[in-house]
Design a protein around this motif. Structure first.
Motif, PDB file in Angstrom:
ATOM      1  N   MET A 169      44.063  28.243  61.535  1.00  0.00           N
ATOM      2  CA  MET A 169      42.945  29.142  61.359  1.00  0.00           C
ATOM      3  C   MET A 169      43.076  30.271  62.361  1.00  0.00           C
ATOM      4  O   MET A 169      43.657  30.109  63.428  1.00  0.00           O
ATOM      5  N   LEU A 170      42.566  31.415  62.005  1.00  0.00           N
ATOM      6  CA  LEU A 170      42.590  32.538  62.926  1.00  0.00           C
ATOM      7  C   LEU A 170      41.331  33.353  62.743  1.00  0.00           C
ATOM      8  O   LEU A 170      40.635  33.270  61.740  1.00  0.00           O
ATOM      9  N   GLU A 171      41.037  34.131  63.769  1.00  0.00           N
ATOM     10  CA  GLU A 171      40.002  35.141  63.685  1.00  0.00           C
ATOM     11  C   GLU A 171      40.609  36.449  64.150  1.00  0.00           C
ATOM     12  O   GLU A 171      41.538  36.460  64.957  1.00  0.00           O
ATOM     13  N   GLY A 172      40.092  37.542  63.646  1.00  0.00           N
ATOM     14  CA  GLY A 172      40.601  38.832  64.093  1.00  0.00           C
ATOM     15  C   GLY A 172      40.449  39.885  63.022  1.00  0.00           C
ATOM     16  O   GLY A 172      39.848  39.663  61.971  1.00  0.00           O
ATOM     17  N   ASN A 173      41.010  41.047  63.310  1.00  0.00           N
ATOM     18  CA  ASN A 173      40.914  42.191  62.424  1.00  0.00           C
ATOM     19  C   ASN A 173      42.274  42.505  61.824  1.00  0.00           C
ATOM     20  O   ASN A 173      43.286  42.489  62.527  1.00  0.00           O
TER      21      ASN A 173
ATOM     22  N   PHE B  10      38.081  39.031  59.956  1.00  0.00           N
ATOM     23  CA  PHE B  10      38.023  37.600  59.694  1.00  0.00           C
ATOM     24  C   PHE B  10      37.145  36.947  60.751  1.00  0.00           C
ATOM     25  O   PHE B  10      37.435  37.043  61.955  1.00  0.00           O
ATOM     26  N   ARG B  11      36.066  36.317  60.318  1.00  0.00           N
ATOM     27  CA  ARG B  11      35.173  35.620  61.233  1.00  0.00           C
ATOM     28  C   ARG B  11      34.910  34.236  60.672  1.00  0.00           C
ATOM     29  O   ARG B  11      34.311  34.100  59.606  1.00  0.00           O
ATOM     30  N   THR B  12      35.337  33.204  61.351  1.00  0.00           N
ATOM     31  CA  THR B  12      35.134  31.840  60.875  1.00  0.00           C
ATOM     32  C   THR B  12      33.743  31.358  61.247  1.00  0.00           C
ATOM     33  O   THR B  12      33.220  31.688  62.317  1.00  0.00           O
ATOM     34  N   ARG B  13      33.167  30.543  60.375  1.00  0.00           N
ATOM     35  CA  ARG B  13      31.844  29.975  60.615  1.00  0.00           C
ATOM     36  C   ARG B  13      31.922  28.533  61.103  1.00  0.00           C
ATOM     37  O   ARG B  13      30.989  28.016  61.652  1.00  0.00           O
ATOM     38  N   SER B  14      33.051  27.865  60.845  1.00  0.00           N
ATOM     39  CA  SER B  14      33.173  26.472  61.253  1.00  0.00           C
ATOM     40  C   SER B  14      34.608  26.191  61.639  1.00  0.00           C
ATOM     41  O   SER B  14      35.525  26.479  60.891  1.00  0.00           O
ATOM     42  N   LEU B  15      34.798  25.602  62.832  1.00  0.00           N
ATOM     43  CA  LEU B  15      36.122  25.204  63.284  1.00  0.00           C
ATOM     44  C   LEU B  15      36.252  23.681  63.343  1.00  0.00           C
ATOM     45  O   LEU B  15      37.239  23.154  63.831  1.00  0.00           O
ATOM     46  N   THR B  16      35.261  22.958  62.868  1.00  0.00           N
ATOM     47  CA  THR B  16      35.218  21.512  63.005  1.00  0.00           C
ATOM     48  C   THR B  16      36.353  20.838  62.241  1.00  0.00           C
ATOM     49  O   THR B  16      36.539  21.079  61.050  1.00  0.00           O
ATOM     50  N   ASN B  17      37.119  19.986  62.971  1.00  0.00           N
ATOM     51  CA  ASN B  17      38.152  19.142  62.371  1.00  0.00           C
ATOM     52  C   ASN B  17      39.243  19.917  61.658  1.00  0.00           C
ATOM     53  O   ASN B  17      39.880  19.407  60.750  1.00  0.00           O
ATOM     54  N   TRP B  18      39.442  21.187  62.072  1.00  0.00           N
ATOM     55  CA  TRP B  18      40.524  21.940  61.446  1.00  0.00           C
ATOM     56  C   TRP B  18      41.795  21.722  62.259  1.00  0.00           C
ATOM     57  O   TRP B  18      41.841  22.032  63.436  1.00  0.00           O
ATOM     58  N   PRO B  19      42.853  21.200  61.673  1.00  0.00           N
ATOM     59  CA  PRO B  19      44.082  20.920  62.445  1.00  0.00           C
ATOM     60  C   PRO B  19      44.653  22.205  63.040  1.00  0.00           C
ATOM     61  O   PRO B  19      44.797  23.205  62.354  1.00  0.00           O
ATOM     62  N   GLY B  20      44.957  22.151  64.304  1.00  0.00           N
ATOM     63  CA  GLY B  20      45.614  23.275  64.955  1.00  0.00           C
ATOM     64  C   GLY B  20      44.733  24.472  65.167  1.00  0.00           C
ATOM     65  O   GLY B  20      45.230  25.578  65.296  1.00  0.00           O
ATOM     66  N   ALA B  21      43.428  24.302  65.215  1.00  0.00           N
ATOM     67  CA  ALA B  21      42.523  25.452  65.349  1.00  0.00           C
ATOM     68  C   ALA B  21      42.445  25.867  66.814  1.00  0.00           C
ATOM     69  O   ALA B  21      41.445  25.689  67.480  1.00  0.00           O
ATOM     70  N   ASP B  22      43.551  26.422  67.316  1.00  0.00           N
ATOM     71  CA  ASP B  22      43.611  26.804  68.726  1.00  0.00           C
ATOM     72  C   ASP B  22      43.707  28.310  68.906  1.00  0.00           C
ATOM     73  O   ASP B  22      43.929  28.790  70.002  1.00  0.00           O
TER      74      ASP B  22
ATOM     75  N   ILE C 105      33.861  30.840  55.353  1.00  0.00           N
ATOM     76  CA  ILE C 105      34.411  31.978  56.071  1.00  0.00           C
ATOM     77  C   ILE C 105      33.537  33.195  55.809  1.00  0.00           C
ATOM     78  O   ILE C 105      33.095  33.428  54.695  1.00  0.00           O
ATOM     79  N   ALA C 106      33.274  33.970  56.847  1.00  0.00           N
ATOM     80  CA  ALA C 106      32.532  35.219  56.685  1.00  0.00           C
ATOM     81  C   ALA C 106      33.493  36.385  56.840  1.00  0.00           C
ATOM     82  O   ALA C 106      34.334  36.394  57.731  1.00  0.00           O
ATOM     83  N   PHE C 107      33.377  37.383  55.974  1.00  0.00           N
ATOM     84  CA  PHE C 107      34.232  38.552  56.024  1.00  0.00           C
ATOM     85  C   PHE C 107      33.383  39.810  56.035  1.00  0.00           C
ATOM     86  O   PHE C 107      32.260  39.836  55.561  1.00  0.00           O
ATOM     87  N   ALA C 108      33.967  40.874  56.568  1.00  0.00           N
ATOM     88  CA  ALA C 108      33.377  42.203  56.458  1.00  0.00           C
ATOM     89  C   ALA C 108      34.493  43.193  56.263  1.00  0.00           C
ATOM     90  O   ALA C 108      35.593  43.022  56.788  1.00  0.00           O
ATOM     91  N   ILE C 109      34.242  44.223  55.474  1.00  0.00           N
ATOM     92  CA  ILE C 109      35.209  45.295  55.305  1.00  0.00           C
ATOM     93  C   ILE C 109      34.537  46.583  55.762  1.00  0.00           C
ATOM     94  O   ILE C 109      33.502  46.979  55.214  1.00  0.00           O
ATOM     95  N   THR C 110      35.097  47.234  56.765  1.00  0.00           N
ATOM     96  CA  THR C 110      34.510  48.438  57.312  1.00  0.00           C
ATOM     97  C   THR C 110      35.569  49.501  57.449  1.00  0.00           C
ATOM     98  O   THR C 110      36.767  49.231  57.397  1.00  0.00           O
ATOM     99  N   ALA C 111      35.139  50.754  57.621  1.00  0.00           N
ATOM    100  CA  ALA C 111      36.082  51.841  57.840  1.00  0.00           C
ATOM    101  C   ALA C 111      36.792  51.629  59.166  1.00  0.00           C
ATOM    102  O   ALA C 111      36.169  51.306  60.171  1.00  0.00           O
TER     103      ALA C 111
END
Length: 311
Positions: free
Chosen positions: A225-229, A291-303, A6-12
């Motif tokens: 899994m989720l992506e977002g701010n 939240f920025r995912t790097r891999s969604l492979t074979n993750w259950p329910g990754a919709d 998982i890749a993360f960033a923290i910004t103002a």
């Protein structure tokens, strides 16, 4: 055990001086037909205010014949996102929703991540965003637009629509703002104090791996899994200690919100705010965890729809 980097960033949170103009959607023919035929839910009573340290809320009831719709707006303060709950209206969390105040910017914003809401035996949805989408450089401010609103509209691609006759909403948003300031005062923060130096998180880079581990544990237990701010408000006391951590978006699963706050509380390092006389004071700090995912492979329910589950 399979790993999910998982890749993360923290910004103002408000680092950008001007957001790009949002893509807006016109009202559908079904929505326009409701307006033309005056099949509009009218207010049943005034806005009611509910104070809370994790975000004040205003609520109002609307009725059209036997149809009863409740609109709730919850906000931590200021320019933080608003959590909207729309109970009634026959919308489902699985559906994308276009919603917003009109006239406003002249169109509706689209919401993809939708949660489930309820009031008694009535079901509904909730979603988060600004009351008015970004309008680009020199666009009218929220305060200006809020004085001229007529309707709150929600619609989907299946032709479902509801139109609420809200009238102007500036007083409701002002009540949220005032309530938020009062709640900050209860947390020991004077929002009117002039500062020589703001509080700051000084080890955001070092926190990223720990946040990644917290994310992995929280989402693995949810099998999703989720992506977002995730906007976060931190209250840093006059000793440089994190006193309070509040998430500004309840769509993110509770387990993850709590894990993020616990990680920042345990491992975050802060500089203390100083007033104009150089004295340390309690203050707020806003961050946006991306939240920025790097891999969604074979993750259950990754919709991308894990927001929808109730806490």
């Amino acid at each position: 055990m399979r790993s999910y980097p998982i890749a993360f960033a923290i910004t103002a949170l408000f680092a950008s001086p001007a957001a790009a103009q949002a893509e807006l959607h016109p009202v559908t023919p079904e929505t326009q037909a409701l307006i033309d035929s005056e099949a509009i839910h009218m207010p049943d009573g005034s806005w009611s205010l509910t104070p809370a340290l994790d975000g004040c809320a205003v609520q109002r009831e609307f009725r059209l014949g036997d149809s009863h719709v409740t609109l709730v707006m919850k906000r931590l303060e200021g320019r933080m996102p608003v959590e909207f709950a729309l109970v009634g209206g026959d919308f489902e969390p699985e559906e994308r929703l276009q919603a917003g105040f009109l006239p406003g910017r002249g169109g509706l914003a689209e919401f993809v991540f939708i949660g489930s809401a309820s009031a008694g035996d009535r079901e509904g949805v909730f979603f988060a965003g600004q009351p008015f989408p970004a309008g680009g450089f020199a666009a009218p401010t929220e305060a200006v637009l809020a004085r001229d609103t007529h309707y709150f509209i929600a619609q989907n691609d299946d032709g479902d629509a509801v139109v609420l006759r809200t009238g102007r909403i500036d007083l409701a948003l002002d009540a949220l703002q005032q309530c938020g300031m009062e709640q900050l005062a209860r947390l020991g923060v004077d929002p009117q104090r002039d500062l020589r130096r703001d509080a700051a998180l000084v080890n955001s880079g070092a926190l990223s791996p720990t946040l990644g581990q917290a994310y992995g544990m929280a989402m693995r237990q949810r099998r999703g899994m989720l992506e977002g701010n995730l906007p976060i408000r931190l209250v840093i006391d006059d000793t440089g200690t994190l006193a309070h951590c509040h998430a500004g978006d309840g769509l993110t699963p509770r387990m993850l919100r709590e894990a993020v706050c616990e990680t920042i509380r345990d491992s975050g390092e802060f500089t203390t705010a100083m007033d104009v006389n150089g004295n340390p004071v309690a203050s707020t700090l806003y961050t946006n965890i991306v939240f920025r995912t790097r891999s969604l492979t074979n993750w259950p329910g990754a919709d991308g729809r894990n927001y929808r589950a109730r806490d």
